[in-house]
Every structure is written in C-alpha cells, then in structure tokens.
Write an enzyme that holds these catalytic residues in place. Structure first.
Site, PDB file in Angstrom:
ATOM      1  N   ASP A 517       0.848  -1.201   0.000  1.00 46.20           N
ATOM      2  CA  ASP A 517       0.000   0.000   0.000  1.00 46.20           C
ATOM      3  C   ASP A 517       0.881   1.247   0.000  1.00 46.20           C
ATOM      4  O   ASP A 517       2.101   1.142  -0.095  1.00 46.20           O
ATOM      5  CB  ASP A 517      -0.960  -0.008   1.205  1.00 46.20           C
ATOM      6  CG  ASP A 517      -0.208   0.017   2.534  1.00 46.20           C
ATOM      7  OD1 ASP A 517       1.033   0.174   2.523  1.00 46.20           O
ATOM      8  OD2 ASP A 517      -0.860  -0.122   3.586  1.00 46.20           O
ATOM      9  N   ASP A 519       1.724   3.372   2.335  1.00 41.06           N
ATOM     10  CA  ASP A 519       2.712   3.446   3.411  1.00 41.06           C
ATOM     11  C   ASP A 519       3.883   2.509   3.151  1.00 41.06           C
ATOM     12  O   ASP A 519       5.042   2.866   3.363  1.00 41.06           O
ATOM     13  CB  ASP A 519       2.067   3.089   4.755  1.00 41.06           C
ATOM     14  CG  ASP A 519       1.126   4.183   5.224  1.00 41.06           C
ATOM     15  OD1 ASP A 519       1.254   5.322   4.723  1.00 41.06           O
ATOM     16  OD2 ASP A 519       0.258   3.896   6.073  1.00 41.06           O
TER      17      ASP A 519
END
Ligand code: 0RA
Length: 651
Positions: A517, A519
């Site tokens: 993702d 992050d």
C-alpha cells in the site's frame, strides 16, 4: 530490371563474406561479453550503441539532430543529419565502407583517422554488434544527393549496398529489431531511453535529441514524444539535478576549458542539503565509481576553499578543524571530460584510471573556483560558513559516537537485539528481510527458513536521509540496526570518499518486505534512499531486493491461486468461468497472512517473486530520490502511484 540486378548480386554475394560472419557469430554466441548482459539493460544498450555513432558525428561538428523512434513492433530507428556513413569501396575488404562498418567488429572508427572516438558506449563495441544481435537491421545513407541502403539478418547482409533513389537529405537512418531468441526482454521502456537521451543532450550542448514512441497514441492522436536540447550544457544539467533542492546561492560555478589536451567541463552548485552529489563522466560515460578526474576535482575544491578561507582569516575565527569532506556538504557538481585513451577500472569498469587527468582537472577547477570566490565575496562567505557548520556538526557527532562506543567496549559492535539471525555464516546463501511492523515481523520469524533467512523488524520511522545531516543517520536506531545487521563499516578510502566495505556484508540478499500500500511503498523508498545515499555499492553489486507479496488469493471450488497483479487475477477469473462463486481475497497488508502463507507466497525462493533494485542511470536516480524525499508531496504521490508494486490496485 533493377530488381533483376539486385537478385543476381545477392545470389553470388555470400562467398566473399565468410570471414566477416565468423566475427559476428562470436557476438551471437557470447552476447553478454560484448554488451554487458542480455536482459533489459543490454536491450537498451543497443540503442545507446547506435546513438553513440551519431554523437561522434556531432562531436566532429557535422551533426545537429538525432531522432530516436520506438516503433510499433518494438524495433528502434535512429536517424541523424550527419555526413552519412561512407559507401565507397573499401580497398582492402573489397566491399562498401558501409558494409564494413556494419559487419566487422570494432570497425566503427576506422574511417576517422584524425579524431579519436570519444563518445563510445560503455562497452564501445560498435554498431556491428547491434547488427549481429538483431533479427533484422536496415541502414539507409543519405549522401551526395543519393539514398543508399543495405539490410541484414542476424548481422549477415541480405544484398550488397544499393542505390535506391535521390534525396535532399543528409545523414544516416538505422532500424533494428533485437533478437528475441537472445534477449530475455524485448520490450523497450520509454523512461529508460528518455533518461539516457536527456543526459546525452546535457552532456553535448547544442545537440538536439528527440524520442518518439510509435507504440501508443494519446487522445489527440499524437505519439508520446520528447525533445532534449541544452543550450548551456552542464550549467543547465546541474540546475536540473538540483531542481528538488534549495540552492545556497543561485549561481552556477562553471568552466569549459582544455588542460594538457584534455577537454574539461564542470558545473558546481551549492545547496542547503547535507549531501555531496557529484556526477562524473568520461567520454559521455557515467563513471559511477569515480577515478582520477573526481580525485582531481575534490582536491581542487578542498585546496582552493581552504586557501580562500585561510587568506581571509575565516578559519582562525571559527576554531574548528576542517576535514576535506566538510568542503563538500551540499555540493552538487557535474564533471565531464574527454580522454583519448581512457583506462576504465573497478568492479563495473566505470572508474577512470588515467593518472595524467588528475592534475589537469585539479588545475582547471582550482583556477575557475578561486576566480569565482575572489569576484563574489558575499557568496564565498556563505560557502565558507556552511563548511564551518559542517565541521562543527561532524565533530559534535563524533563526540556523541565516542560516548556510545565507551559503553560498548572494543568497538565490537554487537548485533541488534531485534534481529532474528539465521544459523548459516555463508553470506552468499544468507538473506536478510527488513520487515515493516511487528506483526508481519512475527509471521516472518515463524515462517522463515532459519538456516539462511534472518529477520529484522522495523518499528520506528525510518530516517529520511535526504533531509538529515550525515551523522544523524548514526543516531537513528533503525538505521544503526540495519547497518549493524549488515556487518559493513563505513570509512574513507584514500581519495577521501565515503566507502562501505562489502567483503564484510553478512547477507548477499537484502530484501525489503513491506505492505502493498502507500505506506509500504513509502517505507520501501526510504530504505532504498538510505542504501542509495550511504551504501550505493550494495545496490550496484545487486544485493538489494524488494519482496513482492501477492495482491490476491483467488479461490473457486478446488482451484486456488495467489495472484501478484491484476493481469494474473483476470487470467484466473477467465480460466475459471468468471467471478460468480469465486472468492477473491485482496491482501492489504502482510499481517493478513499467516506464517505459512507468508513463507509460501513471499519468502520461499522456489515460489516467491523478488524485484531487484538497480541503478540504470545514477543521475536519474539522484533526481528521482531527491524529488521523492524532498519537500514537495505532489510529485512523490504521482511517482508512487505510477511505480509502486501495488500499481494497479486502487489504494
Ligand atoms: C566515418 C566517416 C564519415 C562519416 C561517418 C563515419 C559517420 C558514421 C555514422 C554512424 C551513424 N551516423 C554516422 N554518420 C557519419 C564521413 C567521412 C566523409 O564524409 O568524409
């Protein structure tokens, strides 16, 4: 009639050609020896090899424009407006000069008696190698009002050079189709070619280089296209490299001269960051391992700045001991020199060995820099102040480190407590997983093969080394843990450059394993930046990887499959009669997988996918990292969305 003649010529053509074929057969048998490798890198190298011949023509003063096309079928066309490759009969070889250039190894420069071949691709093997490694190649020469052409298959001429028409144009056009039975990859990447052509335009001011991608049209019916052109050469190049950094002073310190017969061009800028960023080139080749030209440059910077500061009594006021690296904090520079007979050394043959170059560069840079400092006292003072600040910070950091080391006697740096090490001590088979988060770290620990896989969970925030002072990294727990686990030390080599000693590297694969993702991608980038800036050797020698966890687990009845991208998921759906009754689980984080699944999908060498981190183009990488880690968030998001491992998942 002309047709008939051609056929006759072709039929008795083969006999006098045999000796030539043997040469090019060697290239087909051992392609990696000639172009480095047969993967994506080698594939793109073919283009550079052809473009280099046109650049030589430009350097000789006869060519102003080079056009590169990626054609619909992934063949490449390179066209220039030079003099055109000569087509007259070559006395000794008894065939057209064009044919000799295209079919004899290293024949490229034979016709330029007076000048040396300066551009030369990294391997400088010549266009005949490209010909040998292409299923089809066609060369068209526009010269003396006429068009000549010859075609080849795997390097063998299909007919003698023939005249095919008249023209107003001048120049050479070459089209080649890389051989898919030799290259593991045959699809060209626009961005890779664009980065190199942009670099070449900066390095050869006044030369226009354009790139067009004929594979895809956009909405308004036009092809993807860029034109690279630099009026001011390295002056513009250094500004471009500094786009994402804040200048300390707006001026570019620039010189373009010749010393002892060596053409030298240098551009220098100071910025407010704490990194040293020097890009050096010899004959248009990026010398990533540096060498004598870089050593001469560094010596000139230290000597000249120190003398200026001494003469103006700045140093006695400051009362700190300045070390040579302090003079280079926040320095961005590009050095480009031309050497007639370069000796390339080092691991990747990108380190210049010619000793005579050191003094020439030292002298040229020293003269230009002292002139600048004398003429600009206000700016000079800002540079000197930055140097003093760098020295002060470095000394403070050393004191802090010494205090830490006293608690940790004999400098025997122990392994970090969080590291779950492997049992093997054979670095070649050992792997270190840098894992985001404790829960994934836990699964990785129980799922791994303990013999050769070690796990280092990363908890806190990874330091953004792009914004931090150099010594800050050694105060960051996460960075220290990584460095200690790897086992490598930092020191200064004889040229006073930071260098990591890779013989001590404890794992030959260092694998970043994070969530698929935004992050996760950000953490990937932070860790890659840390390696790129502090231990580029680890990347250059191919030790850094990114684990690719699956994005989906698709189940229908007994059929079950991990899918690593949307295409694989779509294929599974199609093969199993659509989505009805199908269970598609999308993994958002590593933590959603249990230990066995994590092993099977992401860690098991038999089944996992790894992406190797490579530096195709060090200058481009510098630009990208400074952009990604800089102040401006917009371009970062855009880049991550385009390039992340979860690229086609809407986050
Ligand atoms: C040698 C001599 C001459 C031209 C070239 C090489 C030449 C080679 C290439 C390869 C790609 N484009 C090129 N353009 C020129 C010309 C010698 C003369 O005309 O006197």
């Amino acid at each position: 009639m002309a047709e008939e003649l051609d056929k006759q010529q072709s039929s008795n053509y083969t006999a006098h050609n045999i000796q030539v074929l043997e040469g090019l057969e060697a290239v087909r048998k051992r392609p990696a020896m000639y172009i480095g490798d047969i993967s994506e890198k080698g594939l793109h190298h073919l283009v550079y090899e052809v473009v280099d011949n046109s650049i030589d023509e430009a350097l000789a003063g006869y060519c102003t424009h080079i056009e590169v096309f990626i054609n619909e079928d992934n063949s490449i066309t390179v066209q220039d407006n030079g003099r055109g490759i000569p087509v007259d009969m070559h006395e000794k070889e008894k065939k057209s000069a064009l044919e000799v250039v295209m079919t004899v190894l290293h024949a490229g420069g034979k016709f330029d008696k007076g000048s040396y071949k300066v551009s030369g691709g990294l391997h400088g093997v010549g266009v005949s190698c490209v010909n040998a490694l292409s299923t089809h190649m066609k060369t068209e020469v526009f010269r003396g009002g006429k068009i000549y052409q010859q075609e080849y298959s795997c390097g063998k001429p299909l007919y003698p050079v023939k005249e095919v028409g008249t023209t107003e144009l001048r120049g050479t056009r070459q089209t080649f189709t890389p051989d898919g039975s030799i290259f593991t990859e045959t699809v060209y990447k626009y961005d890779i070619l664009a980065a190199r052509l942009r670099e070449l335009a900066f390095l050869n001011k006044g030369l226009r280089i354009s790139l067009t991608d004929r594979r895809e049209k956009d909405e308004d019916g036009s092809y993807k296209h860029d034109t690279f052109y630099s009026e001011e050469g390295l002056k513009e190049f250094v500004r471009y490299i500094n786009t994402n950094r804040e200048p300390l002073i707006p001026d570019v310190i620039y010189l373009n001269t010749e010393k002892q017969g060596i053409p030298i061009e240098v551009a220098i800028m100071y910025n407010t960051s704490y990194n040293e960023n020097i890009h050096s080139y010899v004959n248009n080749i990026n010398t990533i391992e540096g060498g004598t030209h870089l050593a001469g440059f560094r010596r000139a910077i230290t000597r000249t700045l120190k003398k200026y500061a001494d003469d103006n009594k700045y140093l006695e006021k400051a009362k700190v001991e300045i070390s040579s690296e302090d003079f280079r904090e926040g320095l961005t520079a590009v050095i480009s020199i031309k050497v007639a007979e370069p000796q390339f050394e080092g691991q990747t043959k990108t380190k210049l060995g010619n000793n005579e170059v050191m003094g020439a560069v030292d002298q040229a840079v020293g003269e230009a820099l002292s002139y600048y400092l004398e003429e600009h006292p206000k700016e000079a003072k800002m540079i000197v102040n930055k140097v003093i600040l760098a020295a002060t910070a470095r000394i403070a950091a050393r004191k802090a480190r010494e205090t830490v080391q006293k608690k940790n006697p004999l400098g025997s740096v122990s392994l970090p407590g969080k590291l779950a090490d492997c049992s093997s001590r054979n670095a070649e088979e050992c792997e270190l997983f840098l894992v985001e988060g404790d829960s994934a770290g836990g699964s990785a620990k129980s799922g791994r093969n303990r013999k050769y896989q070690a796990i280092l969970p990363l908890r806190g925030k990874i330091l953004n080394v792009e914004k931090a002072m150099w010594h800050k990294a050694f105060e960051s727990d996460e960075v220290n843990n990584i460095i200690q686990a790897l086992g490598i030390r930092f020191g200064m080599n004889p040229e006073n450059e930071r260098e990591a000693n890779l013989e001590k590297l404890r794992y030959h694969k260092v694998i970043i394993m994070t969530d698929a993702d935004v992050d996760g991608s950000h953490i990937d980038t932070l860790i890659m930046t840390l390696f790129f800036r502090y231990m580029p050797e680890v990347i250059q020698q191919g030790h850094l990887y990114i684990a690719m966890p699956p994005l989906y687990c698709c189940k229908k009845g007994k059929a079950e499959k991990y899918c690593y991208n949307d295409a694989e998921k779509d294929e599974f759906v199609a093969q199993n009669g659509g989505t009805s009754g199908m269970d598609i689980q999308r993994y958002k984080g590593l933590g959603e997988m249990n230990a066995e699944d994590l092993w099977e999908t992401t860690m098991n060498p038999e089944t996992r996918r790894l992406k190797q981190v490579t530096i195709e183009n060090a200058t481009d990488a510098d630009y990208i990292f400074s952009m990604l880690m800089g102040e401006d968030v917009g371009p970062r998001r855009e880049f991550i969305e385009k390039n992340a491992k979860y690229a086609n998942v809407d986050a």
